[in-house]
Design a protein around this motif. Sequence first.
Motif, PDB file in Angstrom:
ATOM      1  N   ALA A  82       0.821  -1.216   0.000  1.00 36.02           N
ATOM      2  CA  ALA A  82       0.000   0.000   0.000  1.00 36.02           C
ATOM      3  C   ALA A  82       0.852   1.260   0.000  1.00 36.02           C
ATOM      4  CB  ALA A  82      -0.930  -0.004   1.206  1.00 36.02           C
ATOM      5  N   VAL A  83       2.105   1.131   0.436  1.00 36.22           N
ATOM      6  CA  VAL A  83       2.971   2.314   0.515  1.00 36.22           C
ATOM      7  C   VAL A  83       4.233   2.188  -0.337  1.00 36.22           C
ATOM      8  CG1 VAL A  83       2.159   2.965   2.807  1.00 36.22           C
ATOM      9  CG2 VAL A  83       4.081   1.391   2.615  1.00 36.22           C
ATOM     10  N   VAL A  84       4.561   0.969  -0.777  1.00 33.93           N
ATOM     11  CA  VAL A  84       5.760   0.745  -1.592  1.00 33.93           C
ATOM     12  C   VAL A  84       5.355   0.019  -2.871  1.00 33.93           C
ATOM     13  CG1 VAL A  84       8.033  -0.328  -1.712  1.00 33.93           C
ATOM     14  CG2 VAL A  84       7.204   0.587   0.463  1.00 33.93           C
ATOM     15  N   PRO A  85       5.740   0.506  -4.061  1.00 37.17           N
ATOM     16  CA  PRO A  85       5.394  -0.177  -5.307  1.00 37.17           C
ATOM     17  C   PRO A  85       5.977  -1.587  -5.346  1.00 37.17           C
ATOM     18  CG  PRO A  85       6.235   2.029  -5.737  1.00 37.17           C
ATOM     19  CD  PRO A  85       6.488   1.744  -4.290  1.00 37.17           C
ATOM     20  N   GLN A  86       5.225  -2.524  -5.920  1.00 39.35           N
ATOM     21  CA  GLN A  86       5.686  -3.911  -5.979  1.00 39.35           C
ATOM     22  C   GLN A  86       6.991  -4.034  -6.752  1.00 39.35           C
ATOM     23  OE1 GLN A  86       2.936  -6.713  -7.760  1.00 39.35           O
ATOM     24  NE2 GLN A  86       3.765  -8.383  -6.558  1.00 39.35           N
ATOM     25  N   ASP A  87       7.160  -3.210  -7.798  1.00 35.95           N
ATOM     26  CA  ASP A  87       8.384  -3.280  -8.598  1.00 35.95           C
ATOM     27  C   ASP A  87       9.628  -2.974  -7.768  1.00 35.95           C
ATOM     28  OD1 ASP A  87       6.742  -3.819 -10.685  1.00 35.95           O
ATOM     29  OD2 ASP A  87       6.911  -1.859 -11.646  1.00 35.95           O
ATOM     30  N   ALA A  88       9.460  -2.219  -6.693  1.00 39.99           N
ATOM     31  CA  ALA A  88      10.606  -1.853  -5.858  1.00 39.99           C
ATOM     32  C   ALA A  88      10.984  -2.946  -4.873  1.00 39.99           C
ATOM     33  CB  ALA A  88      10.301  -0.561  -5.097  1.00 39.99           C
ATOM     34  N   ALA A 120       8.522 -19.452   8.918  1.00 39.33           N
ATOM     35  CA  ALA A 120       8.576 -19.822   7.500  1.00 39.33           C
ATOM     36  C   ALA A 120       7.227 -19.617   6.822  1.00 39.33           C
ATOM     37  CB  ALA A 120       9.023 -21.276   7.352  1.00 39.33           C
ATOM     38  N   GLY A 121       6.141 -19.959   7.512  1.00 46.65           N
ATOM     39  CA  GLY A 121       4.807 -19.753   6.948  1.00 46.65           C
ATOM     40  C   GLY A 121       4.515 -18.276   6.742  1.00 46.65           C
ATOM     41  N   THR A 122       4.915 -17.458   7.719  1.00 43.34           N
ATOM     42  CA  THR A 122       4.729 -16.010   7.593  1.00 43.34           C
ATOM     43  C   THR A 122       5.559 -15.463   6.436  1.00 43.34           C
ATOM     44  OG1 THR A 122       4.353 -15.833   9.983  1.00 43.34           O
ATOM     45  CG2 THR A 122       4.907 -13.808   8.803  1.00 43.34           C
ATOM     46  N   ALA A 123       6.806 -15.919   6.347  1.00 46.02           N
ATOM     47  CA  ALA A 123       7.683 -15.468   5.257  1.00 46.02           C
ATOM     48  C   ALA A 123       7.139 -15.896   3.901  1.00 46.02           C
ATOM     49  CB  ALA A 123       9.092 -16.023   5.462  1.00 46.02           C
ATOM     50  N   SER A 124       6.585 -17.096   3.845  1.00 55.20           N
ATOM     51  CA  SER A 124       6.028 -17.591   2.587  1.00 55.20           C
ATOM     52  C   SER A 124       4.835 -16.750   2.154  1.00 55.20           C
ATOM     53  CB  SER A 124       5.610 -19.054   2.744  1.00 55.20           C
ATOM     54  OG  SER A 124       5.093 -19.559   1.530  1.00 55.20           O
ATOM     55  N   GLY A 125       3.918 -16.462   3.088  1.00 54.00           N
ATOM     56  CA  GLY A 125       2.772 -15.619   2.765  1.00 54.00           C
ATOM     57  C   GLY A 125       3.195 -14.225   2.332  1.00 54.00           C
ATOM     58  N   PHE A 126       4.206 -13.691   3.010  1.00 54.56           N
ATOM     59  CA  PHE A 126       4.704 -12.357   2.681  1.00 54.56           C
ATOM     60  C   PHE A 126       5.341 -12.335   1.294  1.00 54.56           C
ATOM     61  CE2 PHE A 126       8.140  -9.254   2.561  1.00 54.56           C
ATOM     62  CZ  PHE A 126       7.470  -8.088   2.899  1.00 54.56           C
ATOM     63  N   LEU A 127       6.257 -13.275   1.035  1.00 62.08           N
ATOM     64  CA  LEU A 127       6.980 -13.293  -0.237  1.00 62.08           C
ATOM     65  C   LEU A 127       6.069 -13.645  -1.407  1.00 62.08           C
ATOM     66  CD1 LEU A 127      10.326 -14.988   0.857  1.00 62.08           C
ATOM     67  CD2 LEU A 127      10.009 -12.629   0.126  1.00 62.08           C
ATOM     68  N   ALA A 128       5.094 -14.515  -1.177  1.00 65.29           N
ATOM     69  CA  ALA A 128       4.162 -14.876  -2.249  1.00 65.29           C
ATOM     70  C   ALA A 128       3.354 -13.661  -2.684  1.00 65.29           C
ATOM     71  CB  ALA A 128       3.230 -15.989  -1.786  1.00 65.29           C
ATOM     72  N   THR A 129       2.938 -12.846  -1.724  1.00 68.12           N
ATOM     73  CA  THR A 129       2.124 -11.669  -2.027  1.00 68.12           C
ATOM     74  C   THR A 129       2.960 -10.513  -2.564  1.00 68.12           C
ATOM     75  OG1 THR A 129       0.600 -12.306  -0.259  1.00 68.12           O
ATOM     76  CG2 THR A 129       0.443 -10.060  -1.067  1.00 68.12           C
ATOM     77  N   ALA A 130       4.131 -10.324  -1.997  1.00 68.75           N
ATOM     78  CA  ALA A 130       4.953  -9.167  -2.356  1.00 68.75           C
ATOM     79  C   ALA A 130       5.810  -9.395  -3.595  1.00 68.75           C
ATOM     80  CB  ALA A 130       5.857  -8.785  -1.184  1.00 68.75           C
ATOM     81  N   ALA A 131       6.246 -10.645  -3.829  1.00 68.14           N
ATOM     82  CA  ALA A 131       7.181 -10.874  -4.935  1.00 68.14           C
ATOM     83  C   ALA A 131       6.940 -12.182  -5.682  1.00 68.14           C
ATOM     84  CB  ALA A 131       8.618 -10.857  -4.403  1.00 68.14           C
ATOM     85  N   SER A 132       5.845 -12.884  -5.391  1.00 66.58           N
ATOM     86  CA  SER A 132       5.486 -14.132  -6.091  1.00 66.58           C
ATOM     87  C   SER A 132       6.549 -15.219  -5.941  1.00 66.58           C
ATOM     88  CB  SER A 132       5.227 -13.859  -7.584  1.00 66.58           C
ATOM     89  OG  SER A 132       4.186 -12.927  -7.747  1.00 66.58           O
ATOM     90  N   ILE A 133       7.239 -15.241  -4.811  1.00 67.51           N
ATOM     91  CA  ILE A 133       8.234 -16.293  -4.567  1.00 67.51           C
ATOM     92  C   ILE A 133       7.990 -16.904  -3.183  1.00 67.51           C
ATOM     93  CG2 ILE A 133      10.109 -15.600  -6.121  1.00 67.51           C
ATOM     94  CD1 ILE A 133      11.324 -13.951  -3.902  1.00 67.51           C
ATOM     95  N   GLY A 134       6.803 -17.456  -2.997  1.00 66.83           N
ATOM     96  CA  GLY A 134       6.429 -17.975  -1.689  1.00 66.83           C
ATOM     97  C   GLY A 134       6.959 -19.347  -1.360  1.00 66.83           C
ATOM     98  N   GLY A 135       7.460 -20.087  -2.334  1.00 72.23           N
ATOM     99  CA  GLY A 135       7.898 -21.453  -2.079  1.00 72.23           C
ATOM    100  C   GLY A 135       9.185 -21.623  -1.294  1.00 72.23           C
ATOM    101  N   PRO A 136      10.240 -20.829  -1.583  1.00 69.92           N
ATOM    102  CA  PRO A 136      11.539 -21.055  -0.941  1.00 69.92           C
ATOM    103  C   PRO A 136      11.562 -21.112   0.583  1.00 69.92           C
ATOM    104  CG  PRO A 136      11.832 -19.644  -2.833  1.00 69.92           C
ATOM    105  CD  PRO A 136      10.348 -19.839  -2.666  1.00 69.92           C
ATOM    106  N   PRO A 137      10.860 -20.238   1.332  1.00 66.90           N
ATOM    107  CA  PRO A 137      10.981 -20.318   2.797  1.00 66.90           C
ATOM    108  C   PRO A 137      10.648 -21.699   3.359  1.00 66.90           C
ATOM    109  CG  PRO A 137       9.932 -18.267   2.193  1.00 66.90           C
ATOM    110  CD  PRO A 137      10.019 -19.078   0.940  1.00 66.90           C
ATOM    111  N   MET A 138       9.535 -22.284   2.932  1.00 65.81           N
ATOM    112  CA  MET A 138       9.152 -23.605   3.422  1.00 65.81           C
ATOM    113  C   MET A 138      10.053 -24.687   2.854  1.00 65.81           C
ATOM    114  SD  MET A 138       6.716 -23.513   5.633  1.00 65.81           S
ATOM    115  CE  MET A 138       6.165 -25.227   5.570  1.00 65.81           C
ATOM    116  N   ALA A 139      10.416 -24.564   1.588  1.00 63.01           N
ATOM    117  CA  ALA A 139      11.270 -25.575   0.957  1.00 63.01           C
ATOM    118  C   ALA A 139      12.646 -25.624   1.618  1.00 63.01           C
ATOM    119  CB  ALA A 139      11.405 -25.293  -0.533  1.00 63.01           C
ATOM    120  N   LEU A 140      13.214 -24.462   1.925  1.00 68.26           N
ATOM    121  CA  LEU A 140      14.526 -24.423   2.568  1.00 68.26           C
ATOM    122  C   LEU A 140      14.466 -25.005   3.977  1.00 68.26           C
ATOM    123  CD1 LEU A 140      15.765 -20.902   1.397  1.00 68.26           C
ATOM    124  CD2 LEU A 140      16.695 -23.125   0.704  1.00 68.26           C
TER     125      LEU A 140
END
Length: 232
Positions: A82-88, A120-140
């Motif tokens: 809401a305050v930072v563009p996704q591209d950034a 890891a679940g929180t990081a996955s939800g965050f990364l999936a929404t912010a940068a479409s890379i939600g898999g790595p936190p749980m996989a690692l």
Amino acid sequence: MALLVIAVSAAIHAAVGFGINLLAVPVLLVLDSAYVPGPALVAGLFLSVLMAGREFGSFDYRLGWAILGLLPGTALALGLLAVVPQDALGVPLGLLVLVAVGLSALRWKPSPTRPALLVAGTASGFLATAASIGGPPMALLYASAEGARLRSTLSVFFVAASILSISSLAAVGRLGPEELKVSAAFLPAVAAGFVLAGPLRRIVDRGHARPAVLVLSAVAAVGAVVESLLRG
């Protein structure tokens, strides 16, 4: 072409435990933006259900802690967007995942304790929404687990995560009849990839699960960085 991309990505995902979205989505976006995000998410959900059913008994029953973390992670990302563009966000978050991959390659082996699962679940939800890379936190987190446990645990987690994402899309009108038609067309390709994953799965199960997780996680992170730079 889209069906071939889905089938190949599904085969890799079915062998390792994650990867269909991070491999397929960039190509699908080039082919037709209508393929993303709804149909791609439905394809991922279908594959996760197939995988969870195949190796259901192997999943980690503490996984509920990771699923619990999805909601605050997603909410945090939405607040940030809401305050930072996704591209950034693609570059810093992609580099952050690369750092985690590098630490794991240097024999950092986090243990899937309850606090670690929640993080890891929180990081996955965050990364999936912010940068479409939600898999790595749980996989690692499960990179050192044997193949069946890795795949089963991630599959059950992705079922929950996909349902959350698909429900959100439907609620805002981005998953209607047209998207469902495309989704239905993708399902045979997903099933084909699932069936054809057998040889790859046997290779992963010969002690190669950890390298496969590290490589796919690195690909996801680099892809997020490149995509962000191209958009910028």
